[in-house]
Design an enzyme around this catalytic site. Structure first.
Site, PDB file in Angstrom:
ATOM      1  N   HIS A 239       0.809  -1.217   0.000  1.00 36.84           N
ATOM      2  CA  HIS A 239       0.000   0.000   0.000  1.00 36.84           C
ATOM      3  C   HIS A 239       0.846   1.274   0.000  1.00 36.84           C
ATOM      4  O   HIS A 239       0.658   2.123  -0.868  1.00 36.84           O
ATOM      5  CB  HIS A 239      -1.086   0.057   1.076  1.00 36.84           C
ATOM      6  CG  HIS A 239      -1.915   1.259   0.785  1.00 36.84           C
ATOM      7  ND1 HIS A 239      -2.797   1.295  -0.269  1.00 36.84           N
ATOM      8  CD2 HIS A 239      -1.885   2.508   1.272  1.00 36.84           C
ATOM      9  CE1 HIS A 239      -3.285   2.514  -0.383  1.00 36.84           C
ATOM     10  NE2 HIS A 239      -2.755   3.269   0.533  1.00 36.84           N
TER      11      HIS A 239
ATOM     12  N   ARG B 237     -10.570  -9.717 -12.448  1.00 40.41           N
ATOM     13  CA  ARG B 237      -9.332  -9.126 -12.963  1.00 40.41           C
ATOM     14  C   ARG B 237      -8.358 -10.257 -13.299  1.00 40.41           C
ATOM     15  O   ARG B 237      -8.592 -11.417 -12.945  1.00 40.41           O
ATOM     16  CB  ARG B 237      -8.716  -8.171 -11.932  1.00 40.41           C
ATOM     17  CG  ARG B 237      -8.205  -8.863 -10.694  1.00 40.41           C
ATOM     18  CD  ARG B 237      -7.688  -7.895  -9.647  1.00 40.41           C
ATOM     19  NE  ARG B 237      -6.368  -7.365  -9.975  1.00 40.41           N
ATOM     20  CZ  ARG B 237      -5.554  -6.787  -9.079  1.00 40.41           C
ATOM     21  NH1 ARG B 237      -5.927  -6.690  -7.806  1.00 40.41           N
ATOM     22  NH2 ARG B 237      -4.391  -6.317  -9.435  1.00 40.41           N
ATOM     23  N   ARG B 238      -7.278  -9.940 -13.987  1.00 38.01           N
ATOM     24  CA  ARG B 238      -6.210 -10.882 -14.302  1.00 38.01           C
ATOM     25  C   ARG B 238      -6.750 -12.139 -14.985  1.00 38.01           C
ATOM     26  O   ARG B 238      -6.337 -13.247 -14.661  1.00 38.01           O
ATOM     27  CB  ARG B 238      -5.478 -11.291 -13.029  1.00 38.01           C
ATOM     28  CG  ARG B 238      -4.812 -10.127 -12.355  1.00 38.01           C
ATOM     29  CD  ARG B 238      -4.248 -10.501 -11.026  1.00 38.01           C
ATOM     30  NE  ARG B 238      -3.122  -9.628 -10.730  1.00 38.01           N
ATOM     31  CZ  ARG B 238      -2.532  -9.560  -9.557  1.00 38.01           C
ATOM     32  NH1 ARG B 238      -2.929 -10.321  -8.567  1.00 38.01           N
ATOM     33  NH2 ARG B 238      -1.515  -8.753  -9.372  1.00 38.01           N
TER      34      ARG B 238
ATOM     35  N   HIS C 242      -9.324   1.274 -11.428  1.00 35.10           N
ATOM     36  CA  HIS C 242      -8.886   2.254 -10.424  1.00 35.10           C
ATOM     37  C   HIS C 242      -7.404   2.585 -10.597  1.00 35.10           C
ATOM     38  O   HIS C 242      -7.009   3.741 -10.652  1.00 35.10           O
ATOM     39  CB  HIS C 242      -9.158   1.681  -9.031  1.00 35.10           C
ATOM     40  CG  HIS C 242      -8.400   2.311  -7.904  1.00 35.10           C
ATOM     41  ND1 HIS C 242      -8.641   3.597  -7.476  1.00 35.10           N
ATOM     42  CD2 HIS C 242      -7.402   1.826  -7.109  1.00 35.10           C
ATOM     43  CE1 HIS C 242      -7.827   3.882  -6.461  1.00 35.10           C
ATOM     44  NE2 HIS C 242      -7.058   2.833  -6.230  1.00 35.10           N
ATOM     45  N   PHE C 243      -6.583   1.537 -10.729  1.00 33.14           N
ATOM     46  CA  PHE C 243      -5.152   1.893 -10.688  1.00 33.14           C
ATOM     47  C   PHE C 243      -4.600   2.398 -12.021  1.00 33.14           C
ATOM     48  O   PHE C 243      -3.511   2.935 -12.061  1.00 33.14           O
ATOM     49  CB  PHE C 243      -4.296   0.814 -10.011  1.00 33.14           C
ATOM     50  CG  PHE C 243      -4.104  -0.503 -10.687  1.00 33.14           C
ATOM     51  CD1 PHE C 243      -3.399  -0.617 -11.857  1.00 33.14           C
ATOM     52  CD2 PHE C 243      -4.558  -1.658 -10.069  1.00 33.14           C
ATOM     53  CE1 PHE C 243      -3.181  -1.849 -12.429  1.00 33.14           C
ATOM     54  CE2 PHE C 243      -4.353  -2.906 -10.631  1.00 33.14           C
ATOM     55  CZ  PHE C 243      -3.661  -3.005 -11.826  1.00 33.14           C
ATOM     56  N   HIS C 244      -5.394   2.283 -13.096  1.00 32.24           N
ATOM     57  CA  HIS C 244      -4.933   2.965 -14.312  1.00 32.24           C
ATOM     58  C   HIS C 244      -5.236   4.462 -14.247  1.00 32.24           C
ATOM     59  O   HIS C 244      -4.591   5.250 -14.937  1.00 32.24           O
ATOM     60  CB  HIS C 244      -5.526   2.312 -15.566  1.00 32.24           C
ATOM     61  CG  HIS C 244      -4.761   1.076 -15.953  1.00 32.24           C
ATOM     62  ND1 HIS C 244      -4.969  -0.144 -15.354  1.00 32.24           N
ATOM     63  CD2 HIS C 244      -3.735   0.891 -16.824  1.00 32.24           C
ATOM     64  CE1 HIS C 244      -4.130  -1.039 -15.858  1.00 32.24           C
ATOM     65  NE2 HIS C 244      -3.359  -0.434 -16.748  1.00 32.24           N
TER      66      HIS C 244
HETATM   67 FE1  HAS Z   1      -5.660   2.506  -4.557  1.00 29.36          FE
HETATM   68  C1  HAS Z   1      -6.100  -0.892  -4.917  1.00 29.36           C
HETATM   69  C2  HAS Z   1      -7.847   2.570  -1.961  1.00 29.36           C
HETATM   70  C3  HAS Z   1      -5.069   5.895  -4.094  1.00 29.36           C
HETATM   71  C4  HAS Z   1      -2.974   2.320  -6.726  1.00 29.36           C
HETATM   72  N1  HAS Z   1      -4.729   1.007  -5.620  1.00 29.36           N
HETATM   73  C5  HAS Z   1      -5.080  -0.324  -5.647  1.00 29.36           C
HETATM   74  C6  HAS Z   1      -4.191  -1.038  -6.528  1.00 29.36           C
HETATM   75  C7  HAS Z   1      -3.279  -0.134  -7.003  1.00 29.36           C
HETATM   76  C8  HAS Z   1      -3.634   1.151  -6.449  1.00 29.36           C
HETATM   77  C9  HAS Z   1      -2.101  -0.415  -7.925  1.00 29.36           C
HETATM   78  O1  HAS Z   1      -9.093   0.553  -0.058  1.00 29.36           O
HETATM   79  C10 HAS Z   1      -4.271  -2.527  -6.858  1.00 29.36           C
HETATM   80  C11 HAS Z   1      -3.336  -3.367  -6.048  1.00 29.36           C
HETATM   81  C12 HAS Z   1      -3.459  -4.802  -6.495  1.00 29.36           C
HETATM   82  O2  HAS Z   1      -2.804  -5.190  -7.462  1.00 29.36           O
HETATM   83  O3  HAS Z   1      -4.252  -5.529  -5.892  1.00 29.36           O
HETATM   84  N2  HAS Z   1      -6.380   3.971  -3.305  1.00 29.36           N
HETATM   85  C13 HAS Z   1      -7.287   3.780  -2.333  1.00 29.36           C
HETATM   86  C14 HAS Z   1      -7.570   5.063  -1.668  1.00 29.36           C
HETATM   87  C15 HAS Z   1      -6.791   6.000  -2.289  1.00 29.36           C
HETATM   88  C16 HAS Z   1      -6.026   5.299  -3.300  1.00 29.36           C
HETATM   89  C17 HAS Z   1      -8.525   5.315  -0.555  1.00 29.36           C
HETATM   90  N3  HAS Z   1      -4.306   3.845  -5.288  1.00 29.36           N
HETATM   91  C18 HAS Z   1      -4.213   5.176  -4.941  1.00 29.36           C
HETATM   92  C19 HAS Z   1      -3.091   5.766  -5.597  1.00 29.36           C
HETATM   93  C20 HAS Z   1      -2.495   4.753  -6.337  1.00 29.36           C
HETATM   94  C21 HAS Z   1      -3.271   3.563  -6.130  1.00 29.36           C
HETATM   95  C22 HAS Z   1      -2.681   7.202  -5.448  1.00 29.36           C
HETATM   96  C23 HAS Z   1      -1.298   4.768  -7.202  1.00 29.36           C
HETATM   97  C24 HAS Z   1      -0.527   5.794  -7.391  1.00 29.36           C
HETATM   98  N4  HAS Z   1      -6.774   1.120  -3.644  1.00 29.36           N
HETATM   99  C25 HAS Z   1      -7.559   1.334  -2.554  1.00 29.36           C
HETATM  100  C26 HAS Z   1      -8.084   0.054  -2.082  1.00 29.36           C
HETATM  101  C27 HAS Z   1      -7.589  -0.942  -2.915  1.00 29.36           C
HETATM  102  C28 HAS Z   1      -6.771  -0.241  -3.893  1.00 29.36           C
HETATM  103  C29 HAS Z   1      -8.961  -0.183  -0.935  1.00 29.36           C
HETATM  104  C30 HAS Z   1      -7.844  -2.454  -2.827  1.00 29.36           C
HETATM  105  C31 HAS Z   1      -8.935  -2.855  -3.724  1.00 29.36           C
HETATM  106  C32 HAS Z   1      -9.097  -4.357  -3.745  1.00 29.36           C
HETATM  107  O4  HAS Z   1     -10.145  -4.827  -3.294  1.00 29.36           O
HETATM  108  O5  HAS Z   1      -8.201  -5.064  -4.210  1.00 29.36           O
HETATM  109  C33 HAS Z   1      -6.710   7.482  -1.884  1.00 29.36           C
HETATM  110  O6  HAS Z   1      -5.398   7.804  -1.503  1.00 29.36           O
HETATM  111  C34 HAS Z   1      -7.180   8.387  -2.958  1.00 29.36           C
HETATM  112  C35 HAS Z   1      -7.255   9.830  -2.481  1.00 29.36           C
HETATM  113  C36 HAS Z   1      -7.209  10.775  -3.647  1.00 29.36           C
HETATM  114  C37 HAS Z   1      -8.181  11.632  -3.974  1.00 29.36           C
HETATM  115  C38 HAS Z   1      -8.027  12.516  -5.195  1.00 29.36           C
HETATM  116  C39 HAS Z   1      -7.585  13.932  -4.837  1.00 29.36           C
HETATM  117  C40 HAS Z   1      -7.431  14.753  -6.091  1.00 29.36           C
HETATM  118  C41 HAS Z   1      -6.347  15.516  -6.370  1.00 29.36           C
HETATM  119  C42 HAS Z   1      -6.301  16.265  -7.684  1.00 29.36           C
HETATM  120  C43 HAS Z   1      -7.037  17.597  -7.602  1.00 29.36           C
HETATM  121  C44 HAS Z   1      -6.844  18.375  -8.844  1.00 29.36           C
HETATM  122  C45 HAS Z   1      -7.791  18.519  -9.787  1.00 29.36           C
HETATM  123  C46 HAS Z   1      -7.368  19.166 -11.071  1.00 29.36           C
HETATM  124  C47 HAS Z   1      -9.153  17.982  -9.669  1.00 29.36           C
HETATM  125  C48 HAS Z   1      -9.415  11.725  -3.200  1.00 29.36           C
HETATM  126  C49 HAS Z   1      -5.224  15.710  -5.429  1.00 29.36           C
HETATM  127  C50 HAS Z   1      -7.998  20.486 -11.324  1.00 29.36           C
HETATM  128  C51 HAS Z   1      -7.505  20.864 -12.675  1.00 29.36           C
HETATM  129  C52 HAS Z   1      -7.418  22.122 -13.109  1.00 29.36           C
HETATM  130  C53 HAS Z   1      -6.954  22.380 -14.470  1.00 29.36           C
HETATM  131  C54 HAS Z   1      -7.787  23.274 -12.273  1.00 29.36           C
END
Ligand code: HAS
Length: 544
Positions: free
Chosen positions: A220, A434-435, A371-373
Site C-alpha cells: 500500500h 481481474r487478471r 482504479h489503478f490505471h
Molecule cells: Fe488505490 C487498490 C484505496 C489511491 C494504486 N490502488 C489499488 C491497486 C493499485 C492502487 C495499484 O481501499 C491494486 C493493487 C493490487 O494489485 O491488488 N487507493 C485507495 C484510496 C486511495 C487510493 C482510498 N491507489 C491510490 C493511488 C495509487 C493507487 C494514489 C497509485 C498511485 N486502492 C484502494 C483500495 C484498494 C486499492 C482499498 C484495494 C482494492 C481491492 O479490493 O483489491 C486514496 O489515496 C485516494 C485519495 C485521492 C483523492 C483525489 C484527490 C485529487 C487531487 C487532484 C485535484 C486536482 C484537480 C485538477 C481535480 C481523493 C489531489 C484540477 C484541474 C485544473 C486544471 C484546475
C-alpha cells in the site's frame, strides 16, 4: 551546474523509459484480448508464451521498474537542485543505480524465459525461481542506497546551514524516500524470511497468509511512493508553470508529513477478503485508509488554489475564467493538469474500494485495474511524462522536439485512459474478474452485457497505444535529433505568502516517532499472531 548529477539522473531516465516502452507495449494486447481480439498467439514467436507472462511483464516493468527508476532519479535531482548543493557522495548514488540495474537484469531473465509469470504481486504459493526474488531484492536495495545518498546530502547541507528551514522540494523528496525505506521492510521480510528459504528448498513450505500480509505492508505505501513525486511536482513546480505561486507552503509541508505518518499502517484494505485477518483489524485499517484521504484533499485544495493564482495573474477573470488562461499550450503543464483531473476520479474510486462492505462487490474484479490505471497509470505516469517535457531539455540542453506532438500525447492519454478505465470499472461491476482472459470467457459464456464495456477497454487501449507512440517519438527525437539548444532550469515555485514555517513542520523527530508508533499499533499485534500461528506447509505452484 550539477553536470555529474545530471549524468546520473539521465541514466535513471534511460532505464525508466526503456522499461516503460517494453512494459506498456503489452497493455494494448491485453485491452484487445478483453475486446475479443487475442493477438497473444502471434507473440509466441517472440518468446511471449502466454497472456499471463505478458501481464506479469506489463505489471513489473510499468508499476515497479519505470516508477522506481524515474523516482530515484527525479528525487535526487529535486534534492540537489533545491538544496543548491552537489551530492555529498556521488559514488554512493552510482552504486545504488548499478545495484538496481543488476537486480533488474537478474529478475528479467526468468521473466523473459516465462519462469516467473507470478504477476507483479508475486503472491505465494505461486512460485518463481529463487533468483527472480533475489533480483527483486537487489532492485529494492539499490533504491535504498539511492535514498541513503540523498539523506547523506541533506545531512551535509544541514551541517552547513544550521537553523535554516529545509526547502520544500528537498523536504518533500526526502520524506518520500524515508517512507520508502520504512515501508519496504515488509517485502524485505517476506522475500528474505519466507520466499528465498522456500524457493531454495531450505524450508518445505510457505504460509501464504503471512506472506500476503508482509507484501501489503509494503504494497500500500508503495502507491504513495509513486504518488508523492507527482505531488512534489504539483506543489513545487506546477504553480510556477501556471504563472503563479504556491498558495500555502505550510499546508503543503503538512500534507507530506501526514503521508509519512499515515501511508503504511493501512495495508489490510487490500486484504478485506482474506480469511486469516480478523474483522477488527480490517476495520482499524479501513479507518486509517479514510484518514490518508485527508492529505490528498488538502493537496487538491492547495494545488487548485495555486493554479487559480496563476490563471488570474495571466489575466483570467470571473469564477472560472482563470481556467482558460492557464498555459494549455505547454505540454508539461497540460499533461500534469489532465493527470490531476483523472486523479480526482481515481481517488473517488479508491474511497469506494476502501469501504469495507462495498469492497466485497469490487475486490478482484476488473474494477481494481480500472482504479489503478487512473492513479498510477495516469495521475503518476502522465505527470512523470509531463515532468519529462521540461526535464529532458534540462538534462540534455536540447529544446523539446515537437511541442504539438507532446500536447497531442497528453490529450490522447487523457481520452484513452478515460475510455479504457470507464470500460474496466463498468465490466468489473458486472462481475468480470481481474487478471483473466475475458475474451475467452465471453466466447465461452456469451455474456452479452460485457460486450460494450469490453469494446471501451479495447478502444481505450488503442488510443493509449497512439499516445505512447507519440510520447516515445518526442523523447527519442529530443534526445537524439533536436538541433535547437535550450537553457532550461527546474521550475521551482515560490510561496504566495512566504511566512515563517512553524518549527513542527520542519522537524523530523515527532513525525518519525509517530510513524513508527502507529505502524506498531496497526500491525504489531496482528503480525505477532500471524507469525506465532504460521503454518509453513504450502508447496509452490507453477500454474502457467
Ligand atoms: Fe488505490 C487498490 C484505496 C489511491 C494504486 N490502488 C489499488 C491497486 C493499485 C492502487 C495499484 O481501499 C491494486 C493493487 C493490487 O494489485 O491488488 N487507493 C485507495 C484510496 C486511495 C487510493 C482510498 N491507489 C491510490 C493511488 C495509487 C493507487 C494514489 C497509485 C498511485 N486502492 C484502494 C483500495 C484498494 C486499492 C482499498 C484495494 C482494492 C481491492 O479490493 O483489491 C486514496 O489515496 C485516494 C485519495 C485521492 C483523492 C483525489 C484527490 C485529487 C487531487 C487532484 C485535484 C486536482 C484537480 C485538477 C481535480 C481523493 C489531489 C484540477 C484541474 C485544473 C486544471 C484546475
Amino acid at each position: 551546474m550539477f553536470a555529474a548529477e545530471k549524468k546520473l539522473v539521465s541514466w535513471h531516465v534511460v532505464v525508466a523509459l526503456a522499461s516503460l516502452a517494453l512494459g506498456s507495449l503489452f497493455g494494448p494486447f491485453q485491452a484487445l484480448e478483453h475486446m475479443g481480439v487475442n493477438l497473444y498467439p502471434a507473440l509466441k514467436s517472440l518468446g511471449i508464451q502466454s497472456y499471463y507472462q505478458g501481464l506479469t511483464l506489463h505489471g513489473v516493468l510499468n508499476a515497479l521498474v519505470w516508477t522506481t527508476f524515474f523516482i530515484t532519479g527525479f528525487l535526487t535531482l529535486t534534492t540537489v537542485r533545491s538544496l543548491n548543493r552537489a551530492l555529498a557522495n556521488l559514488t554512493l548514488s552510482w552504486v545504488g543505480f548499478w545495484v538496481m540495474v543488476v537486480g533488474l537484469v537478474t529478475a528479467a531473465i526468468p521473466l523473459l524465459l516465462n519462469q516467473a509469470s507470478v504477476l507483479y504481486t508475486f503472491y505465494p504459493p505461486l512460485q518463481a525461481p529463487w533468483y527472480y526474488y533475489l533480483g527483486l531484492t537487489l532492485f529494492v536495495v539499490g533504491s535504498w542506497v539511492c535514498g541513503w545518498s540523498m539523506i547523506a546530502t541533506f545531512l551535509a547541507w544541514r551541517k552547513e546551514n544550521k537553523g535554516v528551514t529545509t526547502p520544500l522540494l528537498a523536504l518533500a523528496s526526502l520524506i518520500t524516500m524515508v517512507l520508502w525505506q520504512i515501508c519496504t521492510l515488509g517485502i524485505a521480510a517476506e522475500i528474505l524470511g519466507l520466499i528465498i528459504p522456500w524457493t531454495t528448498g531450505l524450508v518445505q513450505g510457505i504460509d501464504p497468509q503471512l506472506a500476503r500480509t508482509l507484501f501489503w505492508f509494503t504494497g500500500h505505501p508503495l502507491v504513495y511512493f509513486w504518488l508523492l513525486p507527482a505531488y512534489v511536482s504539483w506543489y513545487g513546480m506546477i504553480p510556477k508553470q501556471a504563472g503563479g505561486k504556491l498558495f500555502s507552503e505550510p499546508l503543503a509541508r503538512f500534507s507530506f508529513w501526514l503521508f509519512l505518518l499515515l501511508s503504511t499502517p493501512l495495508g489490510f484494505h487490500h486484504q478485506y477478503l482474506d480469511p486469516g485477518v480478523p474483522a477488527v483489524w480490517k476495520f482499524i485499517h479501513a479507518v486509517l485508509t479514510y484518514s490518508v484521504f485527508f492529505p490528498s484533499m488538502l493537496t487538491a485544495f492547495n494545488v487548485i488554489a495555486s493554479m487559480e493564482i496563476g490563471g488570474r495573474a495571466r489575466g483570467g477573470k470571473g469564477l472560472f475564467g482563470w481556467l482558460l488562461k492557464l498555459p494549455w499550450g505547454d505540454p508539461s503543464f497540460t499533461a500534469q493538469a489532465l493527470a490531476m483531473i483523472l486523479f480526482a476520479f481515481g481517488g473517488a474510486g479508491g474511497l469506494i474500494n476502501a469501504s469495507y462492505d462495498i469492497n466485497l462487490v469490487v475486490h478482484n474484479t476488473a474494477w481494481v485495474p480500472g482504479h489503478f490505471h487512473l492513479t498510477v497509470g495516469t495521475a503518476v505516469t502522465l505527470t512523470f511524462m509531463g515532468i519529462l517535457y521540461w526535464m529532458l531539455p534540462y538534462l540534455t540542453g536540447k529544446a523539446l522536439w515537437g511541442r504539438k506532438a507532446a500536447l497531442w500525447q497528453a490529450w490522447t492519454w487523457f481520452v484513452g485512459m478515460t475510455i479504457f478505465s470507464r470500460g474496466m470499472h463498468w465490466i468489473g461491476l458486472l462481475g468480470a474478474p481481474r487478471r483473466t482472459m475475458l475474451g475467452v470467457a465471453i466466447q465461452n459464456y456469451g455474456s452479452g452485457a460485457w460486450r460494450v464495456p469490453t469494446l471501451f477497454v479495447g478502444i481505450g487501449g488503442l488510443i493509449l497505444l497512439v499516445s505512447g507512440t507519440l510520447f516515445f517519438t518526442v523523447m527519442i527525437m529530443t534526445a537524439f535529433f533536436s538541433k535547437e539548444k535550450a537553457e532550461v532550469d527546474m521550475p521551482i515555485a515560490e510561496a504566495a505568502h512566504p511566512e515563517a514555517i512553524p518549527a513542527w513542520l520542519n522537524n523530523w523527530q515527532p513525525w518519525l516517532i509517530g510513524t513508527i508508533v502507529l505502524i506498531l499499533i496497526a500491525y504489531g499485534p496482528m503480525l505477532i499472531e500471524l507469525i506465532s500461528q504460521a503454518q509453513f506447509t504450502s508447496p509452490g505452484f507453477q500454474l502457467w
